[in-house]
Design an enzyme around this catalytic site. Structure first.
Site, PDB file in Angstrom:
ATOM      1  N   ASP A  12       0.808  -1.228   0.000  1.00 33.69           N
ATOM      2  CA  ASP A  12       0.000   0.000   0.000  1.00 33.69           C
ATOM      3  C   ASP A  12       0.839   1.275   0.000  1.00 33.69           C
ATOM      4  O   ASP A  12       0.418   2.311   0.538  1.00 33.69           O
ATOM      5  CB  ASP A  12      -0.962   0.013   1.212  1.00 33.69           C
ATOM      6  CG  ASP A  12      -1.886  -1.173   1.207  1.00 33.69           C
ATOM      7  OD1 ASP A  12      -2.222  -1.654   0.111  1.00 33.69           O
ATOM      8  OD2 ASP A  12      -2.275  -1.618   2.302  1.00 33.69           O
ATOM      9  N   LYS A  15       1.771   2.213  -5.052  1.00 30.11           N
ATOM     10  CA  LYS A  15       2.342   1.689  -6.301  1.00 30.11           C
ATOM     11  C   LYS A  15       1.427   1.921  -7.500  1.00 30.11           C
ATOM     12  O   LYS A  15       1.885   2.253  -8.588  1.00 30.11           O
ATOM     13  CB  LYS A  15       2.605   0.170  -6.161  1.00 30.11           C
ATOM     14  CG  LYS A  15       3.570  -0.177  -5.035  1.00 30.11           C
ATOM     15  CD  LYS A  15       3.701  -1.674  -4.858  1.00 30.11           C
ATOM     16  CE  LYS A  15       2.470  -2.358  -4.310  1.00 30.11           C
ATOM     17  NZ  LYS A  15       2.092  -1.982  -2.932  1.00 30.11           N
ATOM     18  N   GLY A  39      -4.476  -4.320  -3.830  1.00 28.99           N
ATOM     19  CA  GLY A  39      -5.477  -3.302  -4.130  1.00 28.99           C
ATOM     20  C   GLY A  39      -4.724  -2.056  -4.524  1.00 28.99           C
ATOM     21  O   GLY A  39      -4.104  -1.420  -3.669  1.00 28.99           O
ATOM     22  N   HIS A  40      -4.696  -1.748  -5.811  1.00 31.35           N
ATOM     23  CA  HIS A  40      -3.909  -0.619  -6.304  1.00 31.35           C
ATOM     24  C   HIS A  40      -4.858   0.496  -6.750  1.00 31.35           C
ATOM     25  O   HIS A  40      -5.636   0.316  -7.682  1.00 31.35           O
ATOM     26  CB  HIS A  40      -2.996  -1.075  -7.455  1.00 31.35           C
ATOM     27  CG  HIS A  40      -1.958  -2.054  -7.010  1.00 31.35           C
ATOM     28  ND1 HIS A  40      -1.043  -2.624  -7.859  1.00 31.35           N
ATOM     29  CD2 HIS A  40      -1.678  -2.557  -5.776  1.00 31.35           C
ATOM     30  CE1 HIS A  40      -0.256  -3.437  -7.173  1.00 31.35           C
ATOM     31  NE2 HIS A  40      -0.631  -3.413  -5.909  1.00 31.35           N
ATOM     32  N   GLN A 221       2.043  -6.034  -3.101  1.00 28.59           N
ATOM     33  CA  GLN A 221       2.487  -6.129  -1.701  1.00 28.59           C
ATOM     34  C   GLN A 221       3.765  -5.293  -1.506  1.00 28.59           C
ATOM     35  O   GLN A 221       3.975  -4.351  -2.249  1.00 28.59           O
ATOM     36  CB  GLN A 221       2.700  -7.593  -1.269  1.00 28.59           C
ATOM     37  CG  GLN A 221       1.414  -8.401  -1.164  1.00 28.59           C
ATOM     38  CD  GLN A 221       0.859  -8.863  -2.504  1.00 28.59           C
ATOM     39  OE1 GLN A 221       1.543  -9.518  -3.270  1.00 28.59           O
ATOM     40  NE2 GLN A 221      -0.390  -8.533  -2.789  1.00 28.59           N
TER      41      GLN A 221
HETATM   42  P1  GDP Z   1      -0.791   0.341  -3.519  1.00 27.82           P
HETATM   43  O1  GDP Z   1      -1.377  -0.944  -3.056  1.00 27.82           O
HETATM   44  O2  GDP Z   1       0.671   0.430  -3.266  1.00 27.82           O
HETATM   45  O3  GDP Z   1      -1.143   0.679  -4.942  1.00 27.82           O
HETATM   46  O4  GDP Z   1      -1.459   1.471  -2.608  1.00 27.82           O
HETATM   47  P2  GDP Z   1      -3.021   1.598  -2.245  1.00 27.82           P
HETATM   48  O5  GDP Z   1      -3.745   2.069  -3.428  1.00 27.82           O
HETATM   49  O6  GDP Z   1      -3.496   0.365  -1.567  1.00 27.82           O
HETATM   50  O7  GDP Z   1      -2.961   2.688  -1.111  1.00 27.82           O
HETATM   51  C1  GDP Z   1      -2.428   3.958  -1.328  1.00 27.82           C
HETATM   52  C2  GDP Z   1      -3.500   4.994  -0.966  1.00 27.82           C
HETATM   53  O8  GDP Z   1      -2.905   6.261  -0.858  1.00 27.82           O
HETATM   54  C3  GDP Z   1      -4.566   5.146  -2.032  1.00 27.82           C
HETATM   55  O9  GDP Z   1      -5.773   5.500  -1.422  1.00 27.82           O
HETATM   56  C4  GDP Z   1      -4.040   6.291  -2.904  1.00 27.82           C
HETATM   57  O10 GDP Z   1      -5.081   6.993  -3.573  1.00 27.82           O
HETATM   58  C5  GDP Z   1      -3.405   7.163  -1.848  1.00 27.82           C
HETATM   59  N1  GDP Z   1      -2.239   7.932  -2.283  1.00 27.82           N
HETATM   60  C6  GDP Z   1      -1.268   7.584  -3.165  1.00 27.82           C
HETATM   61  N2  GDP Z   1      -0.305   8.535  -3.198  1.00 27.82           N
HETATM   62  C7  GDP Z   1      -0.682   9.489  -2.319  1.00 27.82           C
HETATM   63  C8  GDP Z   1      -0.096  10.714  -1.885  1.00 27.82           C
HETATM   64  O11 GDP Z   1       0.984  11.115  -2.284  1.00 27.82           O
HETATM   65  N3  GDP Z   1      -0.790  11.429  -0.941  1.00 27.82           N
HETATM   66  C9  GDP Z   1      -1.982  11.019  -0.426  1.00 27.82           C
HETATM   67  N4  GDP Z   1      -2.572  11.783   0.476  1.00 27.82           N
HETATM   68  N5  GDP Z   1      -2.561   9.871  -0.834  1.00 27.82           N
HETATM   69  C10 GDP Z   1      -1.916   9.115  -1.740  1.00 27.82           C
HETATM   70  P1  IMO Z   2      -0.857  -4.192  -2.262  1.00 26.29           P
HETATM   71  O1  IMO Z   2      -0.400  -4.736  -3.578  1.00 26.29           O
HETATM   72  C1  IMO Z   2      -0.951  -4.566   2.071  1.00 26.29           C
HETATM   73  C2  IMO Z   2      -1.005  -8.610   3.722  1.00 26.29           C
HETATM   74  C3  IMO Z   2      -2.256  -9.078   4.435  1.00 26.29           C
HETATM   75  C4  IMO Z   2      -1.659 -10.048   5.444  1.00 26.29           C
HETATM   76  C5  IMO Z   2      -0.527 -10.689   4.644  1.00 26.29           C
HETATM   77  C6  IMO Z   2      -0.874 -12.034   4.026  1.00 26.29           C
HETATM   78  O2  IMO Z   2      -2.150  -3.479  -2.323  1.00 26.29           O
HETATM   79  O3  IMO Z   2       0.229  -3.392  -1.618  1.00 26.29           O
HETATM   80  P2  IMO Z   2      -2.358 -12.750   1.941  1.00 26.29           P
HETATM   81  O4  IMO Z   2      -3.800 -12.453   1.616  1.00 26.29           O
HETATM   82  O5  IMO Z   2      -1.393 -12.266   0.913  1.00 26.29           O
HETATM   83  O6  IMO Z   2      -2.142 -14.187   2.310  1.00 26.29           O
HETATM   84  O7  IMO Z   2      -2.091 -11.909   3.286  1.00 26.29           O
HETATM   85  O8  IMO Z   2      -0.180  -9.766   3.633  1.00 26.29           O
HETATM   86  N1  IMO Z   2      -1.212  -8.111   2.341  1.00 26.29           N
HETATM   87  C7  IMO Z   2      -1.152  -6.826   1.989  1.00 26.29           C
HETATM   88  N2  IMO Z   2      -0.976  -5.726   2.744  1.00 26.29           N
HETATM   89  N3  IMO Z   2      -1.036  -4.461   0.738  1.00 26.29           N
HETATM   90  C8  IMO Z   2      -1.181  -5.558  -0.033  1.00 26.29           C
HETATM   91  O9  IMO Z   2      -1.158  -5.504  -1.387  1.00 26.29           O
HETATM   92  C9  IMO Z   2      -1.298  -6.813   0.592  1.00 26.29           C
HETATM   93  N4  IMO Z   2      -1.468  -8.079   0.150  1.00 26.29           N
HETATM   94  C10 IMO Z   2      -1.409  -8.866   1.231  1.00 26.29           C
HETATM   95  O10 IMO Z   2      -2.916  -8.017   5.054  1.00 26.29           O
HETATM   96  O11 IMO Z   2      -1.088  -9.334   6.508  1.00 26.29           O
HETATM   97 MG    MG Z   3      -2.891  -1.636  -1.826  1.00 25.71          MG
END
Ligand code: GDP
Ligand code: IMO
Ligand code: MG
Length: 421
Positions: A12, A15, A39-40, A221
């Site tokens: 998270d 990415k 979840g991207h 991840q």
């Molecule tokens: P990922 O799994 O690495 O793609 O990240 P996620 O999408 O799960 O979580 C990142 C969250 O932060 C999302 O809600 C994005 O919209 C938000 N986000 C990304 N970059 C920024 C930033 O620079 N500032 C803020 N405030 N939010 C951001």
């Molecule tokens: P993105 O790509 C954050 C965490 C889960 C749990 C552990 C194992 O959005 O960054 P799993 O379902 O893979 O067996 O869970 O890994 N986890 C993540 N945490 N971002 C993710 O993906 C994750 N994918 C799995 O919360 O702790």
């Molecule tokens: Mg994510």
């Protein structure tokens, strides 16, 4: 030539947004590991969309988006994702390609994930319950079914055989939920999957590389969730680090050029497991609220804490990171003081390395304090215009990690990205 964007923390890191931003410079965007546990989040024309298995380049016209062999694929979730991108005008039938070697997540994999987590009680991993670990277990245990298998006449027989095996396991777990609705959706998903472009991923991608096309590999991840190098057993079940790009796409190491590591300006973790710099106080609460730190896949509140340079150094080392991207810098705008963890104290000894076992250990982070900048930075467009105290913070990361922070993300929007000078 292949560049990689991957997460350096516990996932998270942002990415999705970063891959979407850079996708314009590449012809192919490819996922190499993980599955719908990811979840991207991206913003397309101001509309929020969360991708789980489809690469984050899908909103760019005429780009090839490949789901590589290292991914574990849930056909039902893929169908839903495809429908949601189609609703935004995207022709996924033209731009999405799937490796025939990617393993399938079966309904019984999800059931085993759920039953296994429930059986662990307080020791549960905090899995996303998407069936990731059982699907990878069947891959390494040489029982799994792959995307290419669905085109074979014997698929249903193979499926039933594997399901029977899973049912025995589920009986041992005393799991007796009715999963027939999942199964129905799974078979609908398979029919849908058959209608997509299933390719021999390794030849497909190497042909593109041969033709001089640029490939961007998108990690899921984060490095501290890597099955070998993360905080085992509180990890996911794939190699999330740059090495996973080779095995997850079928490309040779020398084809990889830049490795862009994404880190938040602080740190979060969702699910259980060690997190030395976690803040269980009002500052942690403030980070969660300001950063909207709730899981993109499960909606769970993310645990929040300070940036951890011991873990980041480790992640840079095992990945061979060449450039850093710092996201969510704007979330720190609200804080008066910031802390950066430079080392750990364990049994009164200061250490700079990630210990073999972090779970159940009493790790005290050793912090360096920085003054906050207390200014809204979300509309800043250039590095020079950032508050000087923020630049001090960034420069400190540059110097300590010895890798340049090349981009700073100061908001979720696709235009909120500053090139560092
Ligand atoms: P990922 O799994 O690495 O793609 O990240 P996620 O999408 O799960 O979580 C990142 C969250 O932060 C999302 O809600 C994005 O919209 C938000 N986000 C990304 N970059 C920024 C930033 O620079 N500032 C803020 N405030 N939010 C951001
Ligand atoms: P993105 O790509 C954050 C965490 C889960 C749990 C552990 C194992 O959005 O960054 P799993 O379902 O893979 O067996 O869970 O890994 N986890 C993540 N945490 N971002 C993710 O993906 C994750 N994918 C799995 O919360 O702790
Ligand atoms: Mg994510």
């Amino acid at each position: 030539m292949v560049d990689v964007i991957l997460g350096l923390q516990f996932g998270d890191e942002g990415k999705g947004k970063i891959v979407d931003y850079f996708a314009k410079n590449y012809e192919v965007i490819a996922r190499f590991q993980g599955g719908p546990n990811a979840g991207h989040t991206l913003y397309v024309d101001g509309k929020k969309i969360v991708l789980h298995q489809i690469p984050s380049g899908i909103f760019h016209l005429n780009k090839i988006n490949l789901i590589g062999n290292g991914v574990v694929l849930d056909p039902m979730i893929l169908k839903k994702e495809c429908e949601s991108v189609a609703a935004m005008g995207i022709d996924y039938r033209k731009n999405l390609f799937i490796s025939q070697r990617a393993h399938l997540i079966l309904p019984t994999h999800r059931a085993i994930d759920k039953a296994s987590e429930a059986s662990k009680g307080n020791d549960k991993i905090g899995s996303t319950l998407k069936g990731i670990s059982p699907a990878y277990m069947d891959k390494t245990g040489r029982n799994g079914l792959r995307v290419g298998d669905i085109l074979d006449k014997s698929f249903t027989t193979q499926y039933i055989r594997l399901r029977l095996k899973h049912q025995k396991l589920l009986e041992n777990f005393s799991f007796n939920e009715d999963i027939s609705a999942w199964e129905e959706e799974f078979f609908e998903g398979l029919e849908f999957l058959k209608s997509l472009q299933i390719v021999n991923g390794e030849y497909f991608i190497n042909d593109k590389i041969q033709q001089g096309k640029k490939v961007l590999a998108e990690g899921a991840q984060g490095s501290m969730l890597d099955v070998d190098f993360g905080t085992f057993p509180f990890v996911t079940s794939s190699n999330t680090i740059s090495a996973g790009v080779c095995s997850g796409l079928g490309i040779a190491p020398q084809k990889i050029k830049e490795i862009l590591g994404v880190t938040k300006a602080y740190c979060t973790r969702v699910g259980s497991g060690p997190f030395p710099t976690e803040l269980n106080d009002e500052t942690g609460e403030l980070l969660r609220k300001t950063g909207n730190e709730f899981g993109s896949t499960t909606g769970r509140p993310r645990r929040c804490g300070w940036i951890d340079l011991v873990a980041l150094k480790f992640a840079c080392m095992i990945n061979g990171v060449t450039q850093l991207i710092m996201t969510k810098a704007d979330v720190l705008d609200a804080l008066d003081t910031l802390q950066v963890c430079n080392s750990y104290k364990i049994d009164n000894k200061e250490i700079n390395e990630i210990p073999f076992q972090m779970s159940g250990m009493d790790i005290t982070p050793v912090y360096q304090t920085f003054e906050g900048w207390n200014k809204d930075t979300t509309s800043v467009k250039s590095f020079e215009k950032l508050p000087s105290k923020m630049r001090l913070y960034i420069n400190y990361l540059n110097e300590t990690l010895k890798i340049p922070v090349k981009f700073i993300s100061n908001g979720p929007g696709s235009d909120q990205l500053i090139v560092a000078s």
